[in-house]
Design a protein around this motif. Structure first.
Motif, PDB file in Angstrom:
ATOM      1  N   PRO A  69      87.317 -35.872   7.757  1.00  0.00           N
ATOM      2  CA  PRO A  69      88.203 -36.267   6.572  1.00  0.00           C
ATOM      3  C   PRO A  69      88.851 -35.294   5.763  1.00  0.00           C
ATOM      4  N   GLY A  95      93.447 -33.248   0.047  1.00  0.00           N
ATOM      5  CA  GLY A  95      94.372 -32.080  -0.384  1.00  0.00           C
ATOM      6  C   GLY A  95      94.176 -30.710   0.985  1.00  0.00           C
ATOM      7  N   THR A 121      92.350 -28.495   0.091  1.00  0.00           N
ATOM      8  CA  THR A 121      92.178 -27.294  -0.758  1.00  0.00           C
ATOM      9  C   THR A 121      90.780 -26.733  -0.476  1.00  0.00           C
ATOM     10  N   ALA A 122      89.827 -27.399  -0.034  1.00  0.00           N
ATOM     11  CA  ALA A 122      88.549 -26.837  -0.186  1.00  0.00           C
ATOM     12  C   ALA A 122      87.646 -26.887   1.251  1.00  0.00           C
ATOM     13  N   THR A 164      92.962 -33.941  -3.931  1.00  0.00           N
ATOM     14  CA  THR A 164      92.588 -35.481  -4.150  1.00  0.00           C
ATOM     15  C   THR A 164      91.411 -35.827  -4.990  1.00  0.00           C
ATOM     16  N   THR A 205      83.393 -33.047  -2.932  1.00  0.00           N
ATOM     17  CA  THR A 205      82.922 -31.531  -3.004  1.00  0.00           C
ATOM     18  C   THR A 205      81.747 -31.421  -4.356  1.00  0.00           C
ATOM     19  N   ARG A 250      79.425 -29.476   9.492  1.00  0.00           N
ATOM     20  CA  ARG A 250      79.796 -29.017   8.101  1.00  0.00           C
ATOM     21  C   ARG A 250      78.357 -28.650   7.166  1.00  0.00           C
TER      22      ARG A 250
HETATM   23  C1  LIG Z   1      87.373 -23.339 -10.281  1.00  0.00           C
HETATM   24  C2  LIG Z   1      86.918 -24.196  -9.177  1.00  0.00           C
HETATM   25  C3  LIG Z   1      86.678 -23.387  -8.007  1.00  0.00           C
HETATM   26  C4  LIG Z   1      86.536 -24.322  -6.788  1.00  0.00           C
HETATM   27  N1  LIG Z   1      86.213 -23.805  -5.630  1.00  0.00           N
HETATM   28  C5  LIG Z   1      85.651 -24.661  -4.668  1.00  0.00           C
HETATM   29  C6  LIG Z   1      85.425 -23.935  -3.500  1.00  0.00           C
HETATM   30  O1  LIG Z   1      85.322 -22.685  -3.465  1.00  0.00           O
HETATM   31  N2  LIG Z   1      85.014 -24.833  -2.476  1.00  0.00           N
HETATM   32  C7  LIG Z   1      84.671 -26.090  -2.862  1.00  0.00           C
HETATM   33  O2  LIG Z   1      84.317 -26.980  -1.751  1.00  0.00           O
HETATM   34  N3  LIG Z   1      85.108 -26.894  -3.672  1.00  0.00           N
HETATM   35  C8  LIG Z   1      85.510 -26.013  -4.745  1.00  0.00           C
HETATM   36  N4  LIG Z   1      86.155 -26.550  -5.970  1.00  0.00           N
HETATM   37  C9  LIG Z   1      86.034 -27.993  -6.027  1.00  0.00           C
HETATM   38  C10 LIG Z   1      87.449 -28.439  -5.021  1.00  0.00           C
HETATM   39  O3  LIG Z   1      88.571 -27.743  -5.367  1.00  0.00           O
HETATM   40  C11 LIG Z   1      87.835 -29.754  -5.307  1.00  0.00           C
HETATM   41  O4  LIG Z   1      86.817 -30.564  -5.402  1.00  0.00           O
HETATM   42  C12 LIG Z   1      89.043 -30.170  -4.827  1.00  0.00           C
HETATM   43  O5  LIG Z   1      90.134 -29.424  -4.834  1.00  0.00           O
HETATM   44  C13 LIG Z   1      88.986 -30.615  -3.286  1.00  0.00           C
HETATM   45  O6  LIG Z   1      90.018 -31.681  -3.105  1.00  0.00           O
HETATM   46  P1  LIG Z   1      90.814 -31.809  -1.839  1.00  0.00           P
HETATM   47  O7  LIG Z   1      91.322 -32.969  -1.810  1.00  0.00           O
HETATM   48  O8  LIG Z   1      91.533 -30.748  -1.708  1.00  0.00           O
HETATM   49  O9  LIG Z   1      89.698 -31.793  -0.685  1.00  0.00           O
HETATM   50  P2  LIG Z   1      89.513 -31.356   0.797  1.00  0.00           P
HETATM   51  O10 LIG Z   1      89.889 -29.725   1.042  1.00  0.00           O
HETATM   52  O11 LIG Z   1      90.475 -32.069   1.645  1.00  0.00           O
HETATM   53  O12 LIG Z   1      88.107 -31.630   1.237  1.00  0.00           O
HETATM   54  C14 LIG Z   1      87.168 -31.182   0.607  1.00  0.00           C
HETATM   55  C15 LIG Z   1      85.834 -31.560   1.303  1.00  0.00           C
HETATM   56  O13 LIG Z   1      85.752 -33.134   0.822  1.00  0.00           O
HETATM   57  C16 LIG Z   1      85.666 -33.761   2.093  1.00  0.00           C
HETATM   58  N5  LIG Z   1      86.579 -34.993   1.704  1.00  0.00           N
HETATM   59  C17 LIG Z   1      87.678 -34.816   1.268  1.00  0.00           C
HETATM   60  N6  LIG Z   1      88.220 -36.198   0.638  1.00  0.00           N
HETATM   61  C18 LIG Z   1      87.223 -37.182   0.930  1.00  0.00           C
HETATM   62  C19 LIG Z   1      87.179 -38.394   1.023  1.00  0.00           C
HETATM   63  N7  LIG Z   1      87.955 -39.227   0.332  1.00  0.00           N
HETATM   64  N8  LIG Z   1      85.982 -38.945   1.378  1.00  0.00           N
HETATM   65  C20 LIG Z   1      84.713 -38.329   1.923  1.00  0.00           C
HETATM   66  N9  LIG Z   1      85.006 -36.855   2.009  1.00  0.00           N
HETATM   67  C21 LIG Z   1      86.204 -36.249   1.661  1.00  0.00           C
HETATM   68  C22 LIG Z   1      86.384 -33.195   3.175  1.00  0.00           C
HETATM   69  O14 LIG Z   1      85.907 -33.658   4.510  1.00  0.00           O
HETATM   70  C23 LIG Z   1      85.802 -31.963   2.856  1.00  0.00           C
HETATM   71  O15 LIG Z   1      84.595 -31.612   3.181  1.00  0.00           O
HETATM   72  C24 LIG Z   1      86.604 -25.799  -7.168  1.00  0.00           C
HETATM   73  C25 LIG Z   1      86.645 -26.293  -8.176  1.00  0.00           C
HETATM   74  C26 LIG Z   1      86.842 -25.501  -9.298  1.00  0.00           C
HETATM   75  C27 LIG Z   1      86.951 -26.387 -10.475  1.00  0.00           C
END
Ligand SMILES: Cc1cc2nc3c(=O)[nH]c(=O)nc-3n(C[C@H](O)[C@H](O)[C@@H](O)COP(=O)(O)OP(=O)(O)OC[C@H]3O[C@@H](n4cnc5c(N)ncnc54)[C@H](O)[C@@H]3O)c2cc1C
Ligand SMILES: Cc1cc2nc3c(=O)[nH]c(=O)nc-3n(C[C@H](O)[C@H](O)[C@H](O)COP(=O)(O)OP(=O)(O)OC[C@H]3O[C@@H](n4cnc5c(N)ncnc54)[C@H](O)[C@@H]3O)c2cc1C
Lengths: 486, 418
Positions: free
Chosen positions: B40, B43, B45-46, B111, B118, B398
């Motif tokens: 899943p 965005g 980003t992580a 998102t 996360t 994972r």
């Molecule tokens: C300063 C700072 C640094 C950060 N650094 C990191 C970091 O290095 N690593 C990290 O993991 N987070 C980190 N985070 C948190 C992360 O950036 C955020 O939680 C967010 O940006 C991830 O959103 P995304 O939609 O891009 O998730 P994605 O990158 O798309 O997904 C991240 C994880 O969540 C799961 N996921 C996404 N959406 C769903 C959903 N709807 N249901 C179930 N599972 C889902 C994915 O399978 C994946 O394992 C950081 C936050 C801060 C504030």
């Protein structure tokens, strides 16, 4: 089961004085704080009073071997029947495990045993400028273990959050007797947040034997105000306006006329006897913050139609204003011999409407209902007053309760804000959850306690107990593997 | 852009974009027939945190589940679909003077579901807590396709097990979150960031620990350093007048912090956003690890880490002393997985401290145990995984590589039917 052999083995673990099994000794363990009639009482097989994690674990293992359920118990102040042993299991009372093991003022944490009394923890760390935020009205008696199991709240949870927000780690005895330390998510902590699921699990997933709590720094300054209103509506509007204005008081409590009538003559807290409702508002923070918030609240109260507004001028006066609130339940004895305390929550913007509906229920069922509650959270505590000795009273109360819960749910509310489901509200779970929602909850129970040995027959309504869900699961697995049960 | 679609440098075999919980469940049913699994994504980003997942058969893009479902500002609650971009949620809340106090990196992409899945919080957790504290409900689809919800739209609720909080930080390994209900908080009236000159790293950390212990209303405090130097940033937020008083007091009583610069309001907020973005930026050739302990041991922990990693050029340490967290970033060439394990053991860090590997090259995160999950917690985590996702359809590898693939419960079940 060979009861005598079982009791003898229990005694080798907890000592003769640590095992109760005579009918007279077990009497207090048949109840908790909930209303007889709403919750069935039941005599346990035995009650044990362990003094260490090892003893708890050994008792759990032993009971597992004998096929007897175990039920953890703190002070027994629970209001939903949680600590009553369904099906006559062994009560594990944790009141002798009451040591504070470590207080760490730099990291603001304390490691405590589950039997530590809530208020005693705050009192013992007070001199170091800290307090334990969850403060149930029962805090003079209830245990931190019970708070964890119920995810308890209290007046100050408006600002500080409920128990789950203050638990960093737990030592748990799992249903098979294994002892495990689990951590809440924090920096560097990966994996599943087992603390998040253990807190509020009503003793069904594990017995908590050590608790690492977060302590809050005591605020620099505290103000307590009392606003009186000519109608309940005005008071409810004031609550909505304070919250809507972005002010976060430490607590925002409401008491209605009936409550004032019970409390004022008993404790002389200074609540105006002619008021339809009063709001008790506490704000805390730095001196400047508190001054600003207090001024804002006074203005909003005026705009919402407050008939008077008073600010406590001394610590003693603050305490007196709070005394009325804290002793409100005790004072109800002046109005009726018995009461049934409810615990529903509605969205804060629906407070006025809900309070009117509660009033309608009071009229319809010809019942006095007092309201004393955590208004800032939308957490209602309607107290239905009755006399158990009068025939028909208990039945009427139960019918009215049913109506009340349904009404609150129809306002977008929930069944319980802090007292839990236990056996009291099991039957209402389907009002807010679908079969799938409940099957998923049963899955949690199944993961921890596949044989349903720990506090069985609680929370999940009949039909969602593990046996049934497991049968469904088995069928699905079987079909997948091409196996068809005979 | 092809690069955008890659996960850890490898394009997924296929991408599906469901628009509802029902569609997600249908896709999972389909996969069951194909014996495939899904990753899943929100965005994206992580996606480089934890164990590398290898080649992804199906990427499930959840950004189609977008939009605010219910928002009543006077209740201070919001219900939002999981694929909603963080920036959109924050914009809606700010228009009503409300917010959620986390600086999510790349908010236009990240998102709401990703943020919850996360469970990362950043330095503001010290005073304002994390999104877990604000989570009051969630709808989700389990790995086995079951569509369910828990919690509600009220701010206090103890009606059944706390599944939403269990999904927090579960990295999409139990269920796909389709929407969440959150408490929101009033936006701060004012904010201000105090920045230091270049100061001595080691002393700065101890000084900042002291500051955060004596001034409980500081919103966030960080020490970002490399080599022997560091810079301190202190964030104050709340009502305007109290903040000014706090600022004066800090300058008076904590002169050694040398807080000579300051940023006001939007500039202050931007500084923290930029820091967040920089921290969360994955570089192919760098390793980034967050180590967590307690405020009182953070100075020592950092000292030991720096001794062990001495000579690793270009190592950066972002420290949030009040939350007990250090995020270290250095070239992957200077620290492979085996050496990290050595550093961890030799420096005696494991006692109570824990770590999460935020980013590392794919090879670094492949094959070996990347999470520091204590052994005795794994079986119960495995049993939960088994209930939610018995066939490991979600995020295979994972979080779970090192966890039992069948729980004791499962064995029991299998025995009872065969
Ligand atoms: C300063 C700072 C640094 C950060 N650094 C990191 C970091 O290095 N690593 C990290 O993991 N987070 C980190 N985070 C948190 C992360 O950036 C955020 O939680 C967010 O940006 C991830 O959103 P995304 O939609 O891009 O998730 P994605 O990158 O798309 O997904 C991240 C994880 O969540 C799961 N996921 C996404 N959406 C769903 C959903 N709807 N249901 C179930 N599972 C889902 C994915 O399978 C994946 O394992 C950081 C936050 C801060 C504030
Ligand atoms: C007058 C009065 C006022 C109250 N006010 C409030 C209030 O303001 N807010 C509020 O939230 N509640 C309130 N309560 C309810 C009650 O006090 C709380 O639920 C309290 O946390 C229960 O603690 P206890 O030690 O009495 O637990 P018990 O009643 O003994 O047990 C409660 C549940 O917790 C489980 N349990 C107990 N200890 C453990 C353990 N160590 N490990 C695992 N499970 C365990 C039991 O199995 C049971 O299911 C009130 C009760 C009374 C009588």
């Amino acid at each position: 089961m060979d009861r005598d052999a079982f009791l003898a083995e229990l005694k080798t673990i907890c000592g003769d004085r640590g095992v109760l099994h005579q009918a007279a000794d077990l009497l207090v363990y048949e109840y908790d704080g909930s209303v007889d009639g709403a919750v069935d009482t039941e005599r346990p097989l035995a009650a044990v009073l362990p003094t260490s994690t090892e003893q708890v674990s050994a008792v759990v293992r032993l009971a597992y071997r004998y096929g007897a359920p175990v039920v953890a118990r703190g002070a027994g102040t629970g209001l939903s029947g949680g600590a009553v042993a369904r099906g006559g299991g062994v009560i594990i009372a944790l009141t002798r495990m009451d040591r504070t093991l470590r207080v760490d003022p730099v990291n603001r944490t304390a490691l405590v045993e589950p039997g530590v009394i809530n208020l005693e923890l705050s009192q013992s760390v007070g001199p170091q400028g800290m307090f334990f935020a969850p403060d149930p009205s029962s805090q003079k008696a209830c245990t931190i273990g019970g708070n964890v199991a119920e995810n308890s709240g209290g007046p100050h949870c408006l600002k500080y959050g409920v128990t789950t927000n203050h638990i960093l780690g737990l030592e748990v005895v799992l249903p098979d007797g294994t002892v495990t330390w689990i951590d809440a998510h924090g920096p560097g902590v990966g994996g599943l947040d087992l603390v998040a699921i253990l807190v509020g699990s009503e003793g069904m997933l594990g017995i908590v034997t050590k608790i690492l709590v977060r302590l809050m720094p005591s605020p620099e300054s505290v103000h307590v105000h009392l606003a009186a209103f000519g109608t309940m509506d005005d008071a409810a509007v004031c609550v909505t306006n304070v919250i809507g204005a972005g002010i976060l008081p430490a607590s925002l409590e409401m008491m209605d006329q009936l409550t004032i009538k019970a409390v004022e003559p008993a404790y002389h807290a200074g609540y105006p006897m002619d008021a339809a409702a009063v709001l008790l508002v506490e704000v805390d923070g730095t001196g400047a913050e508190v001054d600003e918030m207090s001024a804002q609240i006074e203005r909003i109260a005026g705009e919402s139609g407050a008939t008077s507004f008073r600010s406590a001028q001394s610590a003693a006066e603050q305490e007196l204003l709070w005394k009325g609130r804290k002793m409100a339940l005790a004072a109800m004895g002046r109005l009726a011999p018995n009461y049934y305390l409810h615990d529903t929550v509605v969205p804060r913007t629906r407070l006025t409407e809900t309070l009117r509906a509660v009033n309608d229920i009071s009229q319809e069922f010809r019942l006095d209902i007092a309201n004393v509650f955590h208004a800032g959270d939308g957490n209602l505590h309607p107290l239905m007053l009755f006399d158990r000795r009068k025939s028909g009273d208990v039945e009427r109360i139960l019918e009215a309760s049913h109506e009340l819960i349904k009404t609150c749910v129809s306002m977008g509310g929930t069944l319980s804000g802090e007292h839990g489901i236990g056996s009291e509200k099991q039957g209402y779970m389907e009002l807010i959850y679908t079969g799938e929602d409940l099957a998923a909850m049963a899955g949690i129970k199944l993961a921890f306690d596949p044989r349903e040995r720990m506090n069985p027959e609680k929370v999940l309504p009949k039909g969602y107990m593990c046996g049934e869900v497991r049968a469904l699961h088995n069928q699905a697995m079987a079909q997948k593997h091409g196996i068809h049960p005979m | 852009m092809i690069v955008e679609q890659c996960i850890d440098g490898v394009a997924p075999d296929s991408v599906v974009s469901p628009a509802s919980g029902r569609e997600i469940s249908d896709v999972l049913q389909q996969l069951r027939e194909d014996a495939a699994w899904v990753l899943p994504t929100g965005g994206s980003t992580a996606l480089t945190t934890g164990n590398a997942v290898g080649r992804v058969p199906v990427q499930m893009d959840l950004t189609g589940l977008a939009g605010i479902l219910e928002y009543e500002p006077a209740d201070l609650t919001v219900s939002v679909r999981a694929g909603t971009r963080w920036s959109e949620l924050i914009a809606t809340l700010s228009a009503n003077g409300q917010t959620i106090p986390i600086d999510v990196p790349f908010p236009e992409k990240a998102t709401v579901g990703g943020v919850v899945a996360t469970g990362w919080a950043g330095p503001r957790r010290m005073r304002d807590g994390t999104i877990k504290d604000l989570l009051i409900g969630a709808s989700y689809v389990r790995g086995d396709g079951l569509i369910a919800k828990a919690g509600g739209m009220v701010v206090k609720n103890v009606s059944g097990f706390e599944i939403p909080r269990l999904l927090h930080g579960s990295y999409g390994s139990l269920a796909m979150i389709t929407s969440v209900n959150l408490k929101v908080i009033p936006s701060h009236e004012s904010e201000l960031t105090l920045l230091s000159e270049r100061v001595l790293f080691r002393e700065a950390v101890d000084d900042v620990v002291r500051l955060t212990r004596s001034e409980a209303t500081v919103a966030a405090a960080v020490v970002d350093g490399s080599g022997d130097d560091a810079e301190i940033a202190i964030r104050l937020s709340g009502r305007a007048r109290p903040i000014r008083e706090l600022e004066d007091r800090i300058r008076l009583e904590h002169g050694q912090l040398q807080l000579s610069n300051s940023l006001e309001e939007a500039d202050s907020a931007q500084w923290w956003q930029r820091r967040s973005d920089t921290l969360a930026t994955a570089h192919d050739d760098r390793v980034m690890i967050e180590v967590g302990s307690t405020p009182s041991s953070i100075g020592n922990l950092l000292k030991r880490l720096r001794e062990r990693l001495y000579g690793a050029d270009d190592a950066k340490y972002d420290v949030s002393p009040g939350t007990g967290s250090v995020t270290l970033a250095l070239p992957a060439a200077a620290l492979d997985h085996a050496s990290w394990q050595q550093v961890w053991e030799q420096a005696g860090l494991s006692g109570g401290a824990r770590y999460v590997v935020f980013h590392a090259p794919r090879a670094w995160r492949s094959g070996s145990q990347v999470w520091s999950i204590p052994e005795d917690q794994r079986s119960i985590m495995g049993a939960l995984k088994h209930q939610f996702d018995p066939e490991h359809r979600l995020n295979r590898g994972r979080l779970w590589d090192s966890l039992p693939s069948t729980s004791p419960t499962d064995l029991e079940t299998m025995e009872s039917i065969t």
